[in-house]
Every structure is written in C-alpha cells, then in structure tokens.
Design an enzyme around this catalytic site. Structure first.
Site, PDB file in Angstrom:
ATOM      1  N   GLY A  92       4.611  -4.622   7.099  1.00 43.63           N
ATOM      2  CA  GLY A  92       3.624  -5.622   7.486  1.00 43.63           C
ATOM      3  C   GLY A  92       2.270  -5.047   7.139  1.00 43.63           C
ATOM      4  N   GLU A  93       1.366  -5.066   8.075  1.00 39.86           N
ATOM      5  CA  GLU A  93       0.041  -4.488   7.863  1.00 39.86           C
ATOM      6  C   GLU A  93      -0.137  -3.375   8.897  1.00 39.86           C
ATOM      7  OE1 GLU A  93      -2.037  -4.954   5.329  1.00 39.86           O
ATOM      8  OE2 GLU A  93      -3.108  -3.324   6.331  1.00 39.86           O
ATOM      9  N   SER A  94      -0.169  -2.142   8.410  1.00 43.07           N
ATOM     10  CA  SER A  94      -0.134  -1.022   9.361  1.00 43.07           C
ATOM     11  C   SER A  94      -1.336  -1.012  10.291  1.00 43.07           C
ATOM     12  CB  SER A  94      -0.023   0.312   8.618  1.00 43.07           C
ATOM     13  OG  SER A  94      -1.068   0.466   7.703  1.00 43.07           O
TER      14      SER A  94
ATOM     15  N   CYS B 261       7.941   0.841   5.003  1.00 46.11           N
ATOM     16  CA  CYS B 261       6.647   0.496   4.421  1.00 46.11           C
ATOM     17  C   CYS B 261       5.507   0.725   5.429  1.00 46.11           C
ATOM     18  CB  CYS B 261       6.678  -0.913   3.848  1.00 46.11           C
ATOM     19  SG  CYS B 261       5.381  -1.142   2.626  1.00 46.11           S
TER      20      CYS B 261
ATOM     21  N   ARG C 197      -1.662   5.416   1.696  1.00 52.18           N
ATOM     22  CA  ARG C 197      -1.413   3.972   1.761  1.00 52.18           C
ATOM     23  C   ARG C 197      -1.690   3.326   0.406  1.00 52.18           C
ATOM     24  NH1 ARG C 197      -4.979   1.381   5.883  1.00 52.18           N
ATOM     25  NH2 ARG C 197      -3.740  -0.441   5.373  1.00 52.18           N
TER      26      ARG C 197
ATOM     27  N   ILE D 166       6.257  -3.344  -1.924  1.00 47.34           N
ATOM     28  CA  ILE D 166       5.164  -4.316  -1.776  1.00 47.34           C
ATOM     29  C   ILE D 166       3.951  -3.580  -1.210  1.00 47.34           C
ATOM     30  CG2 ILE D 166       4.418  -6.492  -0.718  1.00 47.34           C
ATOM     31  CD1 ILE D 166       7.455  -7.130  -0.325  1.00 47.34           C
ATOM     32  N   ARG D 167       2.934  -3.373  -2.040  1.00 46.24           N
ATOM     33  CA  ARG D 167       1.743  -2.603  -1.623  1.00 46.24           C
ATOM     34  C   ARG D 167       2.175  -1.352  -0.854  1.00 46.24           C
ATOM     35  NH1 ARG D 167      -1.769  -5.239   1.859  1.00 46.24           N
ATOM     36  NH2 ARG D 167      -3.372  -3.850   1.122  1.00 46.24           N
TER      37      ARG D 167
ATOM     38  N   HIS E 213      11.387  -1.817   0.944  1.00 47.18           N
ATOM     39  CA  HIS E 213      11.911  -2.752   1.954  1.00 47.18           C
ATOM     40  C   HIS E 213      13.415  -2.934   1.786  1.00 47.18           C
ATOM     41  CE1 HIS E 213       8.077  -4.360   3.556  1.00 47.18           C
ATOM     42  NE2 HIS E 213       7.623  -3.968   2.377  1.00 47.18           N
TER      43      HIS E 213
ATOM     44  N   GLU F 210      15.384  -4.166   3.798  1.00 44.51           N
ATOM     45  CA  GLU F 210      15.810  -5.406   4.486  1.00 44.51           C
ATOM     46  C   GLU F 210      15.666  -6.636   3.601  1.00 44.51           C
ATOM     47  OE1 GLU F 210      12.939  -4.016   4.767  1.00 44.51           O
ATOM     48  OE2 GLU F 210      11.379  -5.519   5.092  1.00 44.51           O
TER      49      GLU F 210
HETATM   50  N1  GLN Z   1      -0.027  -1.800   2.478  1.00 44.99           N
HETATM   51  C1  GLN Z   1       0.458  -2.050   3.801  1.00 44.99           C
HETATM   52  C2  GLN Z   1      -0.154  -1.072   4.789  1.00 44.99           C
HETATM   53  O1  GLN Z   1      -0.623  -0.103   4.608  1.00 44.99           O
HETATM   54  C3  GLN Z   1       1.969  -1.944   3.877  1.00 44.99           C
HETATM   55  C4  GLN Z   1       2.608  -3.062   3.106  1.00 44.99           C
HETATM   56  C5  GLN Z   1       4.004  -3.394   3.564  1.00 44.99           C
HETATM   57  O2  GLN Z   1       4.439  -3.053   4.653  1.00 44.99           O
HETATM   58  N2  GLN Z   1       4.690  -4.130   2.736  1.00 44.99           N
HETATM   59  O3  GLN Z   1      -0.181  -1.226   5.871  1.00 44.99           O
END
Ligand code: GLN
Length: 195
Positions: A47-49, A79, A111, A139-140, A175, A177
C-alpha cells in the site's frame, strides 16, 4: 488450523485474505491491536508505507506487533509491509521521517528503488527454499540495501535484494498475493507456529 491476520489499515488487504482462504486458513481482518492476540501469524500488506505507518501509530499497533514478532509468530511484510518491517529506510529525502520502522528485521530499505522507468514490472524469480520461476509483480517497489548477519537473502532482481528472512520474519519487495502462485504464502505459513 492456523489463524493468520491481515493488517487492514490500508492497502492490498483483500488479495491476501483471498489467498489465505484458498489455503483453508482461518483469516482475521485486523483493525484493532487486541485481535493480534489470537494469531499464529500476521501479514503487513502493500500500500503506502507512510499512510500505514501513521495509522499504526494512531491505532497503537507498534508495541503489540513488536511483541507478536518477539513471541515467534510469523510476520510477512509485502512491499510497503517490507518497508515497515525494516530497521531503517532511506529515500525519499534520505532519512525517511515519514515512516516509523517497526524494526522487526535487520535490514535497511530504499523505498521506490526501481525508478520511474521500471515503476511496475513482472518477472519470474528463483527463490531459495521456495522454487524456480515464481511469478513476482513489483509496484513502486523497495529494495533491500543492507542485510545483517542473521538475515538470509532469498531472492534478487539484477543486483537488488527483493526477498529476505530472519527466522520468523519474511519480507518481499513484490506482491505474491497478486498472482495465482501460492508457493510464497505456503512457505510463510510454515514459519507460523500453530497453537
Ligand atoms: N512505494 C510504496 C511505499 O513506499 C510501496 C508500494 C507498494 O506497496 N506497492 O510505501
């Protein structure tokens, strides 16, 4: 039967729950620290850390999650979950003040390590203890830039470490999942002691 919780504050919660149900696991959607007490393992999703970190503090999760890890329960961070499990993160802005690391595993994490060109990509990984050609979606994604002596590196992309383990703590930059391959999840479940 094992009981596994998915931290449900933000991010890819449902996808992990679906995989666990396919493996006939008791699944708990974790929104309150009290729910951690019944678990054999916890998944901290992607998600978004920075957002998850803020919500962990606001909902008083930090100490109970550290206790769960010290008690030997399994923890899987995927992630953003990996970012949160680390002892320290770098970037953006070098010292990352936006996330408060849980310090569950002796790694340092960068990150968004794969840059704009490669923000999202899919590849196949050969993962130690797990197998070959495991599909992995990034993903990122972060990468692991330092591992302590007790940490085992399980997979790399080019020269970047993307999966590691320290006893009961498992982290993936990708990921698992979001694919149909259940091998990473099965491996994690073996790290979770059953009551
Ligand atoms: N770039 C996001 C972060 O640092 C992580 C992206 C993800 O969980 N898919 O939080």
């Amino acid at each position: 039967m094992k009981t596994i919780g998915v931290l449900a504050l933000q991010g890819a919660v449902n996808e992990h729950m679906v995989q666990l149900k396919r493996l006939h696991i008791n699944v708990v959607n974790v929104k309150k620290p009290k729910q951690l007490e019944q678990l054999d393992g916890l998944i901290i999703p992607g998600g978004e850390s920075t957002a998850i970190s803020r919500l962990l503090i606001e909902n008083h999760f930090i100490e109970p999650i550290k206790k769960l890890a010290i008690d030997g329960k399994g923890v899987l961070g995927t992630c953003a979950g990996l970012v949160l499990c680390a002892k320290k993160t770098t970037k953006p802005n070098n010292a990352d003040k936006q996330t408060v690391p849980l310090d569950l595993i002796d790694i340092i994490v960068e990150r968004n390590a794969f840059g704009r060109q490669k923000e999202s990509f899919e590849t196949k990984l050969d993962i130690i203890h797990i197998g070959q050609s495991v599909p992995a979606l990034f993903i990122r994604a972060p990468s692991i830039t330092y591992t302590g002596a007790n940490v085992e590196v399980l997979a790399k992309v080019d020269n970047c470490i993307v999966m590691a383990q320290q006893q009961n703590i498992l982290v993936t930059a990708f990921h698992p999942e979001l694919t149909n391959d259940l091998r990473v999840m099965r491996y994690f479940l073996d790290l979770c002691p059953s009551n």
